[in-house]
Design an enzyme around this catalytic site. Sequence first.
Site, PDB file in Angstrom:
ATOM      1  N   GLU B 326       0.806  -1.222   0.000  1.00 54.39           N
ATOM      2  CA  GLU B 326       0.000   0.000   0.000  1.00 54.39           C
ATOM      3  C   GLU B 326       0.842   1.276   0.000  1.00 54.39           C
ATOM      4  O   GLU B 326       0.302   2.373  -0.134  1.00 54.39           O
ATOM      5  CB  GLU B 326      -0.903   0.038   1.248  1.00 54.39           C
ATOM      6  CG  GLU B 326      -2.047  -0.960   1.249  1.00 54.39           C
ATOM      7  CD  GLU B 326      -1.659  -2.315   1.842  1.00 54.39           C
ATOM      8  OE1 GLU B 326      -0.449  -2.633   1.857  1.00 54.39           O
ATOM      9  OE2 GLU B 326      -2.565  -3.050   2.275  1.00 54.39           O
ATOM     10  N   TRP B 441       2.838  -6.615  26.865  1.00 52.78           N
ATOM     11  CA  TRP B 441       3.120  -7.036  25.500  1.00 52.78           C
ATOM     12  C   TRP B 441       4.528  -7.599  25.363  1.00 52.78           C
ATOM     13  O   TRP B 441       5.489  -7.012  25.848  1.00 52.78           O
ATOM     14  CB  TRP B 441       2.965  -5.875  24.530  1.00 52.78           C
ATOM     15  CG  TRP B 441       1.553  -5.384  24.394  1.00 52.78           C
ATOM     16  CD1 TRP B 441       1.060  -4.191  24.848  1.00 52.78           C
ATOM     17  CD2 TRP B 441       0.469  -6.058  23.766  1.00 52.78           C
ATOM     18  NE1 TRP B 441      -0.280  -4.086  24.537  1.00 52.78           N
ATOM     19  CE2 TRP B 441      -0.669  -5.225  23.870  1.00 52.78           C
ATOM     20  CE3 TRP B 441       0.334  -7.303  23.138  1.00 52.78           C
ATOM     21  CZ2 TRP B 441      -1.913  -5.576  23.371  1.00 52.78           C
ATOM     22  CZ3 TRP B 441      -0.901  -7.653  22.629  1.00 52.78           C
ATOM     23  CH2 TRP B 441      -2.018  -6.800  22.748  1.00 52.78           C
TER      24      TRP B 441
END
Lengths: 539, 539
Positions: B326, B441
């Site tokens: 993209e 995380w």
Amino acid sequence: MRGLMQDRPLDVAAVMRRVEQFGHKKIVTATAAGEVTATWREVVSRARLLAAALGDLGVPHQARVGAFGWNSQRYVELYLAVPSSGRVLHTLNHRLFADEITHIVNDAADDVLFVDRSLLPRVWPLVDGFGSVRRIVVMDDGATGEIPADPRIVDYEELLAGVGEPARPVTPDENEAACLCYTSGTTGNPKGVLYSHRSIVLHALLLLGADAFAISERDVVMPIVPMFHVNAWGLPYAAMLAGSDLVLPGPAMSPEALLERMARHRVTFSAGVPAIWRGIQPLLGEADVSSLRMVVSGGSALPDALSRAWQEATGIPLTSSWGMTETSPLVACGRLSSVHDDLDPDARRVKLGLPGPSLPLTELRIVDDDGNPVAHDGETPGELQVSGPTIASGYFGGDPGTDKFTEDGWLRTGDVATIDEYGYLRIVDRTKDLVKSGGEWISSVALENEIMAHPDVAEAAVIGVVDDKWGERPLACVVPVAGRTVDDQGIRRHLEGRVASWWIPERFWITDEIPKTATGKFSKVALRKLAAAQGMSAP
Amino acid sequence: MRGLMQDRPLDVAAVMRRVEQFGHKKIVTATAAGEVTATWREVVSRARLLAAALGDLGVPHQARVGAFGWNSQRYVELYLAVPSSGRVLHTLNHRLFADEITHIVNDAADDVLFVDRSLLPRVWPLVDGFGSVRRIVVMDDGATGEIPADPRIVDYEELLAGVGEPARPVTPDENEAACLCYTSGTTGNPKGVLYSHRSIVLHALLLLGADAFAISERDVVMPIVPMFHVNAWGLPYAAMLAGSDLVLPGPAMSPEALLERMARHRVTFSAGVPAIWRGIQPLLGEADVSSLRMVVSGGSALPDALSRAWQEATGIPLTSSWGMTETSPLVACGRLSSVHDDLDPDARRVKLGLPGPSLPLTELRIVDDDGNPVAHDGETPGELQVSGPTIASGYFGGDPGTDKFTEDGWLRTGDVATIDEYGYLRIVDRTKDLVKSGGEWISSVALENEIMAHPDVAEAAVIGVVDDKWGERPLACVVPVAGRTVDDQGIRRHLEGRVASWWIPERFWITDEIPKTATGKFSKVALRKLAAAQGMSAP
């Protein structure tokens, strides 16, 4: 069917957002009061205030904001604030003659003017002739002259201090006007070149190219070419895209001051006209300029003798470039291609001393008198024409100059050039400066370069004068190196074998100075007048 | 008020005229029948014939022309001829699964297909499922497989030989579609990214920048990244603007063949995924690659151990890059800024191994879960979003993927990243590849890199699996270097001190191979399936 890509204009507001990413990098300006250093973060922040201040002053959308200034941080702020807020920055050359300045300000219908305090004595006496100018903003650069008590005058810093909220940048159509610069008028009336946001951004991107100026974050860029002259060849905008440091000489334009600043700030890239490099060259032994990686010469032909002297003193030769006000300006710069790998250092320097192939997006052609393309063989000359998104399509203001463009929209440069099989451009002469002798052309530029290769010659300019036998013959105006003498005989002997014998002039003027235009080029118009006064008329 | 600059589109036809200026430079292609060398002059001339041939085949304006091919001269001809004649080049990945290929060809509604003869065995069995395809042009690359006797098939060279007059390029609006490439579909259906002429040309210009890839006329560029994969990261178009030589590996993709070709043609610049550089690295002592100035790694994170091995063998470390289908794709590449002058060689290599600041015209921001910008402190992670004229605004075809774009039109990359005070980007992980253990995380990418720093580990991939106590825990899939063995204990000891102790996985799979996607990335989707089959479900 449109591609599905984001619709983001190439505009000065994007350049401003870009340089914020390099907020810690610096802009250094020399002022009469000493050096001033700011970060890009500070400059962008001040530019946003300035944009708001233009609103406070009532400057309409797309109105022209004139600027008289030396290369400085505040000028950079104008480069950012004026176009990003939807106005047009009109850069003005204070060295022009008074009536030229008045003509240009009125032709552009400038709404407000920004003027360095040190230039006020030059500009103020003309102000009452500027019909459209409502306000004058004085940028105090430490000069001490009196500021007139006049309600039209406001101080730059007071203006910024009075702003409440910084302005939000306007998002224009990228084809909207951003900057305006008039040609120097050596070939007629000065004419306005109106750059768009798109052309400004594309030109700056081109300067980052590895085969162009390769401006990078690691550079310390010192534009000696004035910011009023074709946006200092685009260098400030390129430095913003790259995140480079900028070193701006302000009014301190003596060779000594320029060299000292170059050494102190470890400048890596600089650009200016040959006269600048000629002035600095004798001093090169006195400072450490080993930080320099590229020194660009433009505006007029680069004499190889000058480049050689730089190469001997610094290890790097000068790099030539070619462009015009109408071309943003860079179209081509000297460079070495893979076909030049076997050249020796002298030949490499000579190659760098000529403009190279055109930049990407910029197309060249050379044509004969009937407009037909001529061969790219490095020998056949033709009028140089240029096309591309950074090239003017017309002029702003009273003089449309329609004869400067072809039917298919290419710019007619008025220069005669050759192009070789590798696309290398070589400017032979201005069309009107060729000397036609006995039906054959003599290049005044080539002849000047050969005369300037004489060790005792500082400057040489050649014009054609009427001759009964040959139609026209070259007349050489020669300035000796300070403390040396030259005579006709010596120069003729020097030229033998360097140029065809019939190129060698019969007549020389040995003089102290060659008249120059306001932008520092040899003024052939003035020379022809001097010649005419002595009974030698131009053809 | 429009600026008065020439209205010249940024289009592929201009790129084609540009590279004619470098007509003597070369394109070398490896084929099954040996190397083929052509000049750019020949390639452009053939591309003009090809453009006419598309007319002869009745391919409508803006119709999609699909291509299955290895990197080759004929593929370069397609890059030029298809967009410059107003059609859209649809680059197709023959390594995708059969049903993916069929879906993509039909979604794009390709009108004709160009197929390398060596890929015909892969493509031909699928052709009857391609609803829109009328003709198949076979590019004979020396492979020996049978060509089906079918009226839809035509030979590339016969097609060109049958052309009467070369085509005149179409001058499009620069926003028209030029090329189409589908995403690899690791995160859902493959989606079509439709590049415009403008985005193609701007992206190529950006690659010439001194702080990007600095592609120049002097370069010999060898794109190992496939030309069907985001236009080989834009390298062929950049080489055309710069006038570089191109070396194209064709189907000869073994490490030995790539290295030999790199050495023989004195390649200066190459680009590919880490797996390519990992394959070549053990062979580096066997060839002279001293011509290399820059080797770019992209597509997935670059392990420092790999870059160090390259640095030790060649003197230059690998340079990281970051982008997506993209994003044209280059958004950022590793580079050293002036703030890194004091770093030692190891630290400099580590810096080059991470993406640097964004390219000009390309803007980054990182946001939290609510879409609010987070600090650029090099520590706070957020979702990376990108804006600029070379970034997609939507998708072509059946899947609009509207959730991939923000309300203000920025691309949501799905990557979690930090940005430091100098604009340096650091990809923490794909959003969905983060492992959330005990509410904190763990970056699977960082953990993989640390495991791969073990001298006996060739590859490592980490996924999260459900854990009763911690919610989720990392599972590491590890491939030893050929001829070596590793065990859980050894890797755990290696990780101690390199990562937080709670990052260290309890479970390892020592295996011969990590499943990969069609584009060579670790397939975490396939890994999760394998884990599930063993009773360890993904969260």
